[in-house]
Design a protein around this motif. Structure first.
Motif, PDB file in Angstrom:
ATOM      1  N   TYR A  83       0.837  -1.201   0.000  1.00 19.60           N
ATOM      2  CA  TYR A  83       0.000   0.000   0.000  1.00 19.60           C
ATOM      3  C   TYR A  83       0.873   1.252   0.000  1.00 19.60           C
ATOM      4  N   ALA A  84       0.349   2.322  -0.567  1.00 19.22           N
ATOM      5  CA  ALA A  84       0.954   3.633  -0.383  1.00 19.22           C
ATOM      6  C   ALA A  84       0.285   4.252   0.837  1.00 19.22           C
ATOM      7  N   SER A  85       1.044   4.428   1.916  1.00 17.60           N
ATOM      8  CA  SER A  85       0.482   4.906   3.174  1.00 17.60           C
ATOM      9  C   SER A  85       0.910   6.353   3.382  1.00 17.60           C
ATOM     10  N   ILE A  86      -0.056   7.234   3.533  1.00 13.60           N
ATOM     11  CA  ILE A  86       0.192   8.676   3.475  1.00 13.60           C
ATOM     12  C   ILE A  86      -0.267   9.325   4.766  1.00 13.60           C
ATOM     13  N   ARG A  87       0.599  10.108   5.344  1.00 14.71           N
ATOM     14  CA  ARG A  87       0.299  10.833   6.593  1.00 14.71           C
ATOM     15  C   ARG A  87       0.352  12.322   6.284  1.00 14.71           C
ATOM     16  N   VAL A  88      -0.803  13.010   6.413  1.00 10.23           N
ATOM     17  CA  VAL A  88      -0.930  14.425   6.053  1.00 10.23           C
ATOM     18  C   VAL A  88      -1.260  15.247   7.292  1.00 10.23           C
ATOM     19  N   ASP A  89      -0.544  16.373   7.453  1.00  7.49           N
ATOM     20  CA  ASP A  89      -0.879  17.338   8.501  1.00  7.49           C
ATOM     21  C   ASP A  89      -1.999  18.251   8.012  1.00  7.49           C
ATOM     22  N   ILE A  90      -3.048  18.370   8.822  1.00 12.21           N
ATOM     23  CA  ILE A  90      -4.185  19.234   8.496  1.00 12.21           C
ATOM     24  C   ILE A  90      -3.723  20.682   8.332  1.00 12.21           C
ATOM     25  N   ARG A  91      -4.433  21.423   7.527  1.00  8.34           N
ATOM     26  CA  ARG A  91      -4.188  22.861   7.345  1.00  8.34           C
ATOM     27  C   ARG A  91      -4.008  23.541   8.712  1.00  8.34           C
ATOM     28  N   GLY A  92      -2.894  24.275   8.854  1.00  2.99           N
ATOM     29  CA  GLY A  92      -2.619  24.982  10.101  1.00  2.99           C
ATOM     30  C   GLY A  92      -1.826  24.182  11.103  1.00  2.99           C
ATOM     31  N   ALA A  93      -1.462  22.924  10.763  1.00  2.00           N
ATOM     32  CA  ALA A  93      -0.709  22.074  11.684  1.00  2.00           C
ATOM     33  C   ALA A  93       0.613  21.673  11.054  1.00  2.00           C
ATOM     34  N   GLY A  94       1.635  21.500  11.893  1.00  2.00           N
ATOM     35  CA  GLY A  94       2.936  21.076  11.396  1.00  2.00           C
ATOM     36  C   GLY A  94       3.455  22.031  10.339  1.00  2.00           C
ATOM     37  N   ASP A  95       3.944  21.474   9.230  1.00  2.00           N
ATOM     38  CA  ASP A  95       4.496  22.306   8.161  1.00  2.00           C
ATOM     39  C   ASP A  95       3.460  22.692   7.121  1.00  2.00           C
ATOM     40  N   SER A  96       2.207  22.314   7.327  1.00  2.00           N
ATOM     41  CA  SER A  96       1.154  22.742   6.407  1.00  2.00           C
ATOM     42  C   SER A  96       0.895  24.232   6.553  1.00  2.00           C
ATOM     43  N   LEU A 105     -13.913  21.275  10.730  1.00  2.00           N
ATOM     44  CA  LEU A 105     -14.548  22.278   9.877  1.00  2.00           C
ATOM     45  C   LEU A 105     -14.836  21.716   8.487  1.00  2.00           C
ATOM     46  N   LYS A 106     -15.738  22.369   7.770  1.00  2.00           N
ATOM     47  CA  LYS A 106     -15.974  21.999   6.370  1.00  2.00           C
ATOM     48  C   LYS A 106     -14.690  22.154   5.567  1.00  2.00           C
ATOM     49  N   GLN A 107     -13.863  23.154   5.908  1.00  2.00           N
ATOM     50  CA  GLN A 107     -12.593  23.337   5.214  1.00  2.00           C
ATOM     51  C   GLN A 107     -11.719  22.087   5.331  1.00  2.00           C
ATOM     52  N   GLU A 108     -11.724  21.476   6.516  1.00  2.00           N
ATOM     53  CA  GLU A 108     -10.943  20.252   6.729  1.00  2.00           C
ATOM     54  C   GLU A 108     -11.412  19.137   5.801  1.00  2.00           C
ATOM     55  N   GLN A 109     -12.724  18.993   5.659  1.00  3.96           N
ATOM     56  CA  GLN A 109     -13.262  17.975   4.766  1.00  3.96           C
ATOM     57  C   GLN A 109     -12.976  18.311   3.302  1.00  3.96           C
ATOM     58  N   ASP A 110     -13.153  19.582   2.942  1.00  2.00           N
ATOM     59  CA  ASP A 110     -12.892  19.989   1.561  1.00  2.00           C
ATOM     60  C   ASP A 110     -11.442  19.711   1.176  1.00  2.00           C
ATOM     61  N   PHE A 139     -12.598  10.499  13.576  1.00  2.00           N
ATOM     62  CA  PHE A 139     -13.700  11.424  13.305  1.00  2.00           C
ATOM     63  C   PHE A 139     -13.717  11.815  11.832  1.00  2.00           C
ATOM     64  N   ASN A 140     -12.569  12.337  11.354  1.00  2.86           N
ATOM     65  CA  ASN A 140     -12.617  12.868   9.986  1.00  2.86           C
ATOM     66  C   ASN A 140     -12.682  11.758   8.937  1.00  2.86           C
ATOM     67  N   SER A 141     -12.276  10.529   9.291  1.00  2.00           N
ATOM     68  CA  SER A 141     -12.506   9.426   8.357  1.00  2.00           C
ATOM     69  C   SER A 141     -14.001   9.235   8.114  1.00  2.00           C
ATOM     70  N   LEU A 142     -14.792   9.258   9.177  1.00  2.00           N
ATOM     71  CA  LEU A 142     -16.247   9.153   9.034  1.00  2.00           C
ATOM     72  C   LEU A 142     -16.822  10.341   8.277  1.00  2.00           C
ATOM     73  N   GLN A 143     -16.360  11.537   8.628  1.00  2.00           N
ATOM     74  CA  GLN A 143     -16.910  12.745   8.018  1.00  2.00           C
ATOM     75  C   GLN A 143     -16.590  12.820   6.526  1.00  2.00           C
ATOM     76  N   VAL A 144     -15.369  12.432   6.168  1.00  2.00           N
ATOM     77  CA  VAL A 144     -14.994  12.445   4.750  1.00  2.00           C
ATOM     78  C   VAL A 144     -15.729  11.330   4.005  1.00  2.00           C
ATOM     79  N   ALA A 145     -15.929  10.189   4.660  1.00  2.00           N
ATOM     80  CA  ALA A 145     -16.706   9.120   4.028  1.00  2.00           C
ATOM     81  C   ALA A 145     -18.097   9.610   3.642  1.00  2.00           C
ATOM     82  N   ALA A 146     -18.682  10.456   4.488  1.00  2.00           N
ATOM     83  CA  ALA A 146     -20.023  10.982   4.210  1.00  2.00           C
ATOM     84  C   ALA A 146     -20.047  11.934   3.020  1.00  2.00           C
ATOM     85  N   ARG A 147     -18.875  12.404   2.604  1.00  2.00           N
ATOM     86  CA  ARG A 147     -18.808  13.289   1.430  1.00  2.00           C
ATOM     87  C   ARG A 147     -18.759  12.491   0.116  1.00  2.00           C
ATOM     88  N   GLN A 148     -18.628  11.181   0.190  1.00  2.00           N
ATOM     89  CA  GLN A 148     -18.793  10.260  -0.936  1.00  2.00           C
ATOM     90  C   GLN A 148     -17.839  10.546  -2.096  1.00  2.00           C
TER      91      GLN A 148
END
Length: 682
Positions: A83-96, A105-110, A139-148
């Motif tokens: 698998y390609a396993s990817i770890r991303v820092d959310i907007r405003g965190a780490g080097d993002s 936020l909706k921005q996080e899902q977008d 949490f955001n795995s569920l929320q992003v799943a709902a965005r289909q």
């Protein structure tokens, strides 16, 4: 908050992978608004010639330092298995880029949808993606799943919820979580202010750092402005429309965790859901305490292979719910292990569960209702000090002490000795007829396993803001003396009670430090009779226990090395000052300081939380949370010191949040936020 993997305490097996892997650091994923999100990618070395499915973990906790050790345990493991396993820092965190204005936020899902677009277009990607995470990432795995998103085929969500108001660190039963709302907000207040790495982003790190410090708000202010279940909390709550999640969901948790109840709801409402519940605290099952930890990464691979590689691993032939039924144990504030057994149910709700009514009499529980009696329950403000932490992370001292220390501050009801050993699985519900003498009040219900020798072990609890007895969205003022029929849902449990033990129920209108106290002392009256009982989920028979898979021992990738610059320390003290009539809880956690040889980064944290209340005076309740965070490398050293405080008068809550930043021990900037927010039936 403990993010470091406890590699010294677990029997993880280091494995050789079927595929060679490579790690790509400091990838920047472009967003449509010009911002970039920082990512690390692990994948097979031949993935561009032999594309693979991708897995995404998406968090605000800084992949290059604070979660680097735990990330090293599982992302390379998945990569080594194709698998390609990817770890991303959310907007405003780490080097993002940018700042983080709130959680979920909706921005996080977008942004997540754009990340999925980016992944699907890469030459090493088959276009099939899974998403996973614990807590925020769950949490955001569920929320992003709902965005289909069409490329997102499945998720694994750990220690998360389908309902942001009902199950999180802000409110419980409509009550403000005094111990956790301010603490978690103070945690993110400090975490969000950490700087980017100058070796990654260059000289702009300092301006960006000051911008984050001065413009990232204390989240607690917004959370406290929404004391009822309004649109703010409905956003990101998939329970608003379960049909939005149309992909398979593997929901995982533990009995010591604060997020176990949602697993049962998701099993009931999501058609392709599978549940796993162990004895664990708020952690991944391959490293969690108490034992038994399991080979969870192997189970995750079975899930990913089934849904992302079309390999029949047999995982979907196994029970819909696999859970650990805990054997009875004497109360302890920490457990290394919880004896028990794995059980299985092919459906939830399960036909093997019968609801057993236990009626409250004066001082006893019985299967038949008594005649009506009015029992008075006064407010004892220090009730709850021995309840343990709301969301245990597996630290020493997290769990409830012997409840005999609490029961004298409540009214208790005890059953006769149980004749036959009994298993309970699911959510207990307390039904009661009550009245109060104030406009605002709460009720707390504790359920305990009482040993023949007298020890009382807390096995479930729940609470309800009585102003919310009909609705969390539309609370009402209570009328003095009016009788109300209420229902209080307690935390789900998987518990065996042996023959000869007793069940014990305790009621109170206070629960400090879990719940912020009502503005005035409350006299609660309970009316026994056919309307007042606790309903317990009794499991009859063995379900499909024989179909439960035998879990392997934990496996991980080779865990990243680190140097210990300062050892960890933990204390949890309950202090009674009789002359001042004051009770105080001091929860202190020095999570140590480490250096990562791979990038030279040094980081550490110290957290102290103090909760104070005076006997008979709910308006003296005070929560104080302090953090010290350090991040640096060589001559570049930064420090953040924060202080957060919450108090209340009859009509308002008062918040103070202060942050001061240092570079080379010289103050760079400081800022204080002071806010007053009206009490809204709390």
């Amino acid at each position: 908050m403990v993010f470091n993997i406890q590699e010294s305490n677990k029997r993880q097996t280091k494995v050789h992978f079927p595929r060679d892997i490579e790690k790509h650091e400091h990838i920047f994923i472009p967003m449509s608004d010009g911002k970039k999100l920082a990512a690390t990618l692990w994948m097979p070395t031949d993935a561009e010639n032999n594309p693979v499915p991708a897995l995404l973990e998406y968090l605000p906790y800084r992949k290059n330092d604070f979660t680097a050790i735990r990330d090293s345990a599982r992302h390379p493991y998945f990569a080594g298995h194709g698998y390609a396993s990817i770890r991303v820092d959310i907007r405003g965190a780490g080097d993002s880029d940018d700042i983080l204005l709130d959680e979920y936020l909706k921005q996080e899902q977008d942004d997540a949808l754009e990340i999925l677009d980016w992944i699907a277009k890469q030459p090493w990607s088959t276009g099939k993606i899974g998403m996973f995470g614990k807590s925020w990432g769950g949490f955001n795995s569920l929320q992003v799943a709902a965005r289909q998103h069409p490329a997102l085929k499945t998720i694994i969500t750990l220690c998360s919820t389908d309902d942001r108001y009902r199950d999180d660190v802000h409110y419980r039963g409509g009550n403000i979580l005094a111990s956790d709302m301010l603490w978690w907000a103070s945690t993110m207040f400090a975490y969000n202010a950490r700087p980017q790495d100058p070796e990654v982003v260059g000289d702009r790190w300092r301006d960006n750092w000051i911008n984050r410090i001065e413009n990232t708000p204390p989240f607690v202010e917004e959370w406290l402005r929404h004391q009822r279940r309004d649109d703010y909390w409905k956003h990101g709550s998939i329970c608003e429309d379960y049909t939005d999640v149309n992909i398979p969901v593997f929901a995982v948790g533990g009995w010591q965790d604060a997020y176990t109840d949602p697993i049962f709801r998701m099993l009931e409402h999501l058609p392709h859901a599978k549940g796993l519940i162990g004895p664990w605290a708020h952690e991944y099952p391959e490293v969690a305490t108490p034992e038994p930890a399991i080979g969870f990464l192997q189970e995750a691979l079975r899930w990913w292979d089934y849904w992302l590689k079309d390999i029949d691993t047999g995982i979907m032939d196994e029970p819909k719910l696999t859970a650990w039924i805990q054997k009875s144990e004497k109360p302890a504030v920490s457990y290394d292990e919880r004896p028990g057994r794995w059980i299985g149910e092919m459906a939830w709700p399960a036909p093997s569960i019968d609801n057993q009514k236990n009626y409250l009499h004066e001082q006893k529980l019985a299967f038949e209702p008594p005649s009506e009696t009015a029992l008075s329950i006064p407010s004892v403000q220090e009730h709850g000090l021995y309840a343990g932490t709301f969301c245990p992370f597996g630290q020493p001292g997290d769990l409830p002490a012997d409840q005999r220390l609490e029961n004298g501050k409540a009214i208790t009801f005890v059953s006769d000795p149980i004749i036959e050993t009994t298993d309970y699985l699911g959510e207990p519900v307390f039904h009661g007829r009550v009245s109060v003498d104030q406009e605002n009040a709460m009720i707390v219900v504790r359920l305990m396993d009482k040993a023949p020798s007298g020890e009382s072990t807390l096995i479930s609890w729940g609470m309800l803001n009585l102003n919310h007895y009909q609705s969390h969205e539309y609370p009402v003022a209570l009328e003095s003396g009016k009788r109300y029929d209420i229902a209080v849902k307690l935390n789900a449990l998987g518990q065996q009670i042996p023959a000869g033990h007793r069940l014990e129920v305790a009621l109170s209108p206070t629960y400090w430090t879990k719940a912020w106290p009502s503005p005035k002392p409350v006299n609660l009256t309970l009316y026994t009779g056919e309307h007042t009982y606790i309903e317990l989920p009794v499991r009859n028979g063995d379900g499909v226990d024989q179909k439960v898979a035998n879990f392997d021992l934990p496996e991980t990738a080779e865990i990243m090395k680190r140097e210990i610059l300062r050892e960890e320390k933990r204390s949890y003290d309950i202090i009674h000052q009789p002359i001042q009539s004051t009770w105080k809880v001091v929860d202190y956690s020095d999570e140590g300081r480490r250096r990562l040889p791979t990038n030279g980064l040094e980081y550490g944290s110290i957290n102290k939380n103090t909760y104070t209340i005076r006997e008979n005076d709910p308006l003296t309740a005070k929560a104080q949370c302090e953090w010290e965070l350090t991040v640096g490398r060589g001559d570049w050293q930064t420090k953040l010191v924060t202080y957060s405080e919450m108090t209340a008068d009859l009509n308002h809550f008062h918040l103070v949040n202060t942050i001061t930043a240092y570079e080379h021990e010289q103050e760079v900037t400081t800022k204080t936020w002071k806010t007053t927010i009206a009490r809204d039936f709390n």
